[in-house]
Design an enzyme around this catalytic site. Structure first.
Site, mmCIF file in Angstrom:
data_model
loop_
_atom_site.group_PDB
_atom_site.id
_atom_site.type_symbol
_atom_site.label_atom_id
_atom_site.label_comp_id
_atom_site.label_asym_id
_atom_site.label_seq_id
_atom_site.Cartn_x
_atom_site.Cartn_y
_atom_site.Cartn_z
ATOM 1 N N ASP A 40 26.789 42.414 34.396
ATOM 2 C CA ASP A 40 25.963 41.286 34.829
ATOM 3 C C ASP A 40 24.493 41.681 34.905
ATOM 4 O OD1 ASP A 40 28.068 39.450 35.141
ATOM 5 O OD2 ASP A 40 28.567 40.279 37.102
ATOM 6 N N ASP A 70 35.713 43.683 46.836
ATOM 7 C CA ASP A 70 36.722 44.296 47.696
ATOM 8 C C ASP A 70 36.887 43.515 48.984
ATOM 9 O OD1 ASP A 70 34.202 44.965 48.507
ATOM 10 O OD2 ASP A 70 34.543 47.128 48.569
#
Length: 217
Positions: A82, A210
């Protein structure tokens, strides 16, 4: 923080002194070759490397992932770049093409995620996948972090000490007492890709995948 650390240290002492372990021991057996099935006896593994303007480490990370010891037709490696810097995006694309090879595109059984600044050992999958393969109740395996630049300066040494405490005390106590703890995204083996689907998958609105997976919804 002091109270939390004190509780964790007491739990670690209790766990080690009284040899407290989870009531159920997880099964681990080395994966064996099957002459009849060949490589199809190995689970399909998807390796993901999230990146964002990682000019300093992108080559090391991609090389380490591609260097994982696993049947080449049973592993898919995805570089999730990204980057906002066009130059870095081009560099990553060139590196990906350099390592590109024909991969089996079947649905993957397991997913491994590595932050861009982590380089797994070649035998990482051989050591972690058996826990997931032989224990259907396990959704993930959290592996230990290692640091390549811990001694670079005082700041990196302090960061290493902080994270070592988290893994050697907090995570160990949570495991010994079979208590919930959020996993750390890197060096993670997510068992049963269906577990990701059931948790709602990765959320593109956050950069902390996460935490998003630990607390779905």
């Amino acid at each position: 923080m002091d109270a939390l650390q004190g509780g964790s240290q007491s739990g670690l002492f209790y766990s080690r002194f009284f040899r407290r372990r989870p009531e159920k021991r997880w099964k681990w057996e080395a994966i064996k070759d099957d002459v009849e099935l060949g490589n199809s006896s190995y689970p399909m593994v998807l390796v993901q490397i999230p990146m964002y303007n990682e000019k300093e480490v992108y080559q090391l990370s991609i090389g380490a992932a591609c260097g994982l010891s696993w049947p080449s037709d049973r592993i898919i490696i995805q570089v999730l770049d990204d980057s906002t810097d066009p130059l870095i995006k081009d560099l990553v694309e060139v590196e990906v093409q350099r390592w590109a090879s024909q991969r089996n595109k079947h649905k993957c059984d397991y997913v491994a995620i590595f932050d861009a600044d982590f380089q797994p050992e070649p035998d990482f999958l051989w050591r972690t996948v058996p826990f997931l393969l032989h224990n259907p109740d396990i959704a993930l395996v959290q592996a230990r972090w290692k640091f390549v630049n811990a001694d670079e300066c005082l700041m990196t040494r302090m960061q290493e000490m902080s994270l070592d405490y988290h893994f050697t005390v907090e995570q160990e106590v949570g495991s010994a007492f079979i208590a919930f703890f959020g996993f750390n995204g890197t060096q993670l083996e997510c068992g049963e890709s269906t577990a990701l689907d059931e948790a709602g998958g990765w959320k593109d609105r956050t950069t902390v995948e996460d935490m998003g997976f630990s607390c779905p919804g």
